[in-house]
Design a protein around this motif. Structure first.
Motif, PDB file in Angstrom:
ATOM      1  N   LYS A   6      39.904  -3.430   0.321  1.00  0.00           N
ATOM      2  CA  LYS A   6      40.507  -4.399  -0.566  1.00  0.00           C
ATOM      3  C   LYS A   6      41.774  -3.527  -1.174  1.00  0.00           C
ATOM      4  CE  LYS A   6      36.417  -6.551  -2.249  1.00  0.00           C
ATOM      5  NZ  LYS A   6      35.535  -6.734  -3.616  1.00  0.00           N
ATOM      6  N   PRO A   7      42.847  -4.364  -1.530  1.00  0.00           N
ATOM      7  CA  PRO A   7      43.064  -5.549  -0.995  1.00  0.00           C
ATOM      8  C   PRO A   7      43.307  -5.977   0.132  1.00  0.00           C
ATOM      9  CG  PRO A   7      45.149  -4.578  -2.215  1.00  0.00           C
ATOM     10  CD  PRO A   7      43.862  -3.520  -2.088  1.00  0.00           C
ATOM     11  N   PHE A   8      43.056  -7.006   0.846  1.00  0.00           N
ATOM     12  CA  PHE A   8      43.330  -7.518   2.099  1.00  0.00           C
ATOM     13  C   PHE A   8      44.229  -8.746   2.226  1.00  0.00           C
ATOM     14  CE2 PHE A   8      39.191  -9.275   0.740  1.00  0.00           C
ATOM     15  CZ  PHE A   8      39.273 -10.552   1.019  1.00  0.00           C
ATOM     16  N   THR A   9      44.881  -8.799   3.480  1.00  0.00           N
ATOM     17  CA  THR A   9      45.676 -10.049   3.266  1.00  0.00           C
ATOM     18  C   THR A   9      44.657 -11.127   4.426  1.00  0.00           C
ATOM     19  OG1 THR A   9      46.325  -9.376   5.673  1.00  0.00           O
ATOM     20  CG2 THR A   9      47.793  -8.906   3.868  1.00  0.00           C
ATOM     21  N   ASP A  10      45.032 -12.375   4.458  1.00  0.00           N
ATOM     22  CA  ASP A  10      44.385 -13.433   5.137  1.00  0.00           C
ATOM     23  C   ASP A  10      44.115 -12.816   6.628  1.00  0.00           C
ATOM     24  OD1 ASP A  10      44.399 -14.595   2.777  1.00  0.00           O
ATOM     25  OD2 ASP A  10      45.512 -16.429   3.378  1.00  0.00           O
ATOM     26  N   ASP A  11      45.516 -12.554   7.265  1.00  0.00           N
ATOM     27  CA  ASP A  11      45.151 -12.202   8.775  1.00  0.00           C
ATOM     28  C   ASP A  11      44.147 -11.003   8.600  1.00  0.00           C
ATOM     29  OD1 ASP A  11      46.599 -14.087   9.549  1.00  0.00           O
ATOM     30  OD2 ASP A  11      48.608 -12.992   9.734  1.00  0.00           O
ATOM     31  N   GLU A  12      44.307 -10.036   7.738  1.00  0.00           N
ATOM     32  CA  GLU A  12      43.363  -8.756   8.147  1.00  0.00           C
ATOM     33  C   GLU A  12      41.876  -9.297   8.070  1.00  0.00           C
ATOM     34  OE1 GLU A  12      46.287  -5.514   6.136  1.00  0.00           O
ATOM     35  OE2 GLU A  12      44.954  -6.388   4.870  1.00  0.00           O
ATOM     36  N   LEU A  13      41.642 -10.027   7.140  1.00  0.00           N
ATOM     37  CA  LEU A  13      40.238 -10.508   7.109  1.00  0.00           C
ATOM     38  C   LEU A  13      39.669 -11.163   8.281  1.00  0.00           C
ATOM     39  CD1 LEU A  13      37.503 -10.660   5.515  1.00  0.00           C
ATOM     40  CD2 LEU A  13      38.083 -13.138   4.787  1.00  0.00           C
ATOM     41  N   VAL A  14      40.443 -12.379   8.701  1.00  0.00           N
ATOM     42  CA  VAL A  14      40.369 -13.087  10.095  1.00  0.00           C
ATOM     43  C   VAL A  14      40.077 -12.034  11.329  1.00  0.00           C
ATOM     44  CG1 VAL A  14      40.842 -14.754  11.658  1.00  0.00           C
ATOM     45  CG2 VAL A  14      41.187 -15.253   9.000  1.00  0.00           C
ATOM     46  N   CYS A  15      41.022 -11.018  11.259  1.00  0.00           N
ATOM     47  CA  CYS A  15      40.837 -10.217  12.366  1.00  0.00           C
ATOM     48  C   CYS A  15      39.693  -9.218  12.410  1.00  0.00           C
ATOM     49  CB  CYS A  15      42.237  -9.142  12.457  1.00  0.00           C
ATOM     50  SG  CYS A  15      43.761 -10.171  13.057  1.00  0.00           S
ATOM     51  N   ALA A  16      39.474  -8.777  11.110  1.00  0.00           N
ATOM     52  CA  ALA A  16      38.206  -7.852  10.873  1.00  0.00           C
ATOM     53  C   ALA A  16      36.919  -8.726  11.088  1.00  0.00           C
ATOM     54  CB  ALA A  16      38.036  -7.321   9.604  1.00  0.00           C
ATOM     55  N   LEU A  17      37.052 -10.086  11.016  1.00  0.00           N
ATOM     56  CA  LEU A  17      35.673 -10.733  11.342  1.00  0.00           C
ATOM     57  C   LEU A  17      35.720 -10.931  12.851  1.00  0.00           C
ATOM     58  CD1 LEU A  17      35.861 -13.722   8.474  1.00  0.00           C
ATOM     59  CD2 LEU A  17      34.037 -11.702   8.777  1.00  0.00           C
ATOM     60  N   ILE A  18      36.758 -11.018  13.555  1.00  0.00           N
ATOM     61  CA  ILE A  18      36.625 -11.377  14.964  1.00  0.00           C
ATOM     62  C   ILE A  18      36.378 -10.049  15.657  1.00  0.00           C
ATOM     63  CG2 ILE A  18      38.240 -11.600  16.994  1.00  0.00           C
ATOM     64  CD1 ILE A  18      39.895 -13.570  15.183  1.00  0.00           C
ATOM     65  N   GLU A  19      36.759  -8.942  15.014  1.00  0.00           N
ATOM     66  CA  GLU A  19      36.159  -7.802  15.468  1.00  0.00           C
ATOM     67  C   GLU A  19      34.629  -7.452  15.302  1.00  0.00           C
ATOM     68  OE1 GLU A  19      37.552  -4.803  17.172  1.00  0.00           O
ATOM     69  OE2 GLU A  19      39.242  -6.602  17.390  1.00  0.00           O
ATOM     70  N   VAL A  20      34.121  -7.640  14.332  1.00  0.00           N
ATOM     71  CA  VAL A  20      32.772  -7.423  14.216  1.00  0.00           C
ATOM     72  C   VAL A  20      31.978  -8.539  14.996  1.00  0.00           C
ATOM     73  CG1 VAL A  20      32.974  -6.031  12.058  1.00  0.00           C
ATOM     74  CG2 VAL A  20      32.413  -8.810  11.928  1.00  0.00           C
ATOM     75  N   MET A  21      32.381  -9.511  15.164  1.00  0.00           N
ATOM     76  CA  MET A  21      31.507 -10.469  15.851  1.00  0.00           C
ATOM     77  C   MET A  21      31.657 -10.217  17.438  1.00  0.00           C
ATOM     78  SD  MET A  21      32.015 -14.054  14.118  1.00  0.00           S
ATOM     79  CE  MET A  21      33.802 -13.945  14.202  1.00  0.00           C
ATOM     80  N   LYS A  22      32.410  -9.181  17.979  1.00  0.00           N
ATOM     81  CA  LYS A  22      32.493  -8.847  19.678  1.00  0.00           C
ATOM     82  C   LYS A  22      31.191  -8.450  19.979  1.00  0.00           C
ATOM     83  CE  LYS A  22      37.367  -8.268  19.986  1.00  0.00           C
ATOM     84  NZ  LYS A  22      38.451  -7.473  20.327  1.00  0.00           N
TER      85      LYS A  22
END
Lengths: 122, 178
Positions: free
Chosen positions: A106-122
């Motif tokens: 934190k603080p994160f941008t919208d894109d950073e959160l979306v990309c991080a969620l995609i990464e941890v779901m791999k």
């Protein structure tokens, strides 16, 4: 549909992550619960068995590292993304050693959160 | 006891700049970072979020900002709830983020509390650090806010990591008496 839980003591962060979970780049996410501390998160986790969790670290009652360890003990397959302002390496390593799959500052941008969620779901 | 130095204060200046950039893509103007005039606190600006510091440090970091600035930040993150409680929540999260980000520089020996928030004249703050605090004066979209760094090292401690590089758009920062 992937079951998701949001854990953060700040309502503004819980609301923001909830909104961003609807981003079209993500698979369909079903928010099955949100919690403002680790103890509540463990109770919700037992009832709803989310597959994906965003986890704050600095929270009352039970902190995020302890909560991460408890959730992973219940279900080692859970994907936990730590979302925290604690940016020192020691804290990040401690979270990962206790079962978190990723760490977003934190603080994160919208894109950073979306990309991080995609990464941890791999 | 040892006071913070210029590099230490820079950490908080960079953290507040980074905060606004990440949330709004618009850096604030840092109007100065200066030592508080003895006995004279910065003006309270409607809402205050504070973090108590412990471990190898003692004191507090707090942010004070007007309602209009905080509502604007909520809009920037597409938050429809702009109630009093939502604004209190936001300023607490802002204080938590600034203090938490400072651990990149100070290390895990800087222990931070959960946020304490207040509004109006009823300002609630954790105990002070015992030294003269630094005030970082911030301007964003013509709104003024302050970050108050009231911290002392409570023992021998050396920084474990370099400060975050200076962010784009950061104004010159001066250190000295207000």
């Amino acid at each position: 549909m992937i079951r998701m839980m949001i854990v953060d003591d700040a309502q503004s962060i819980r609301n923001r992550i909830c909104r961003l979970a609807a981003d079209p780049r993500l698979p369909e996410l079903d928010i099955v619960g949100s919690a403002r501390n680790g103890a509540t998160a463990v109770r919700i986790f037992r009832d709803t068995r989310p597959q994906l969790v965003t986890m704050d670290l600095t929270m009352p009652e039970m902190d995020g590292v302890e909560c991460t360890a408890e959730l992973c003990a219940i279900d080692p397959a859970v994907a936990i993304l730590v979302v925290s302002a604690l940016t020192d390496k020691f804290t990040a390593i401690r979270a990962l050693e206790n079962g978190a799959r990723g760490f977003l500052e934190k603080p994160f941008t919208d894109d950073e959160l979306v990309c991080a969620l995609i990464e941890v779901m791999k | 006891m040892a006071d913070l130095n210029e590099k230490d204060i820079r950490v908080f200046v960079d953290a507040v700049t980074h905060y606004f950039l990440q949330l709004t893509r618009e850096a604030p103007r840092i109007r100065g970072a200066y030592l508080e005039t003895r006995g004279k606190r910065p003006p309270d600006m409607e809402y205050t979020g504070a973090i108590a510091l412990s471990g190898a440090f003692r004191g507090r970091v707090y942010v004070t900002a007007p309602r209009a600035l905080l509502r604007h930040l909520l809009v920037a993150t597409n938050e429809p709830d702009q109630s009093h409680m939502a604004i209190l929540d936001l300023i607490g999260e802002m204080a938590n983020t600034l203090a938490g980000n400072a651990r990149r520089h100070f290390g895990p020996q800087l222990e931070i509390s959960i946020p304490m928030t207040s509004s109006g004249d009823d300002i609630r703050l954790p105990p002070d650090g015992g030294a003269r605090p630094y005030i970082v004066s911030v301007e964003w979209k013509n709104y003024a806010a302050s970050v108050v760094v009231d911290v002392q090292r409570s023992g021998d401690h050396t920084s474990t990591a370099p400060a975050r590089p200076q962010q784009a758009g950061l104004a010159n920062v001066s250190f000295g008496k207000a």
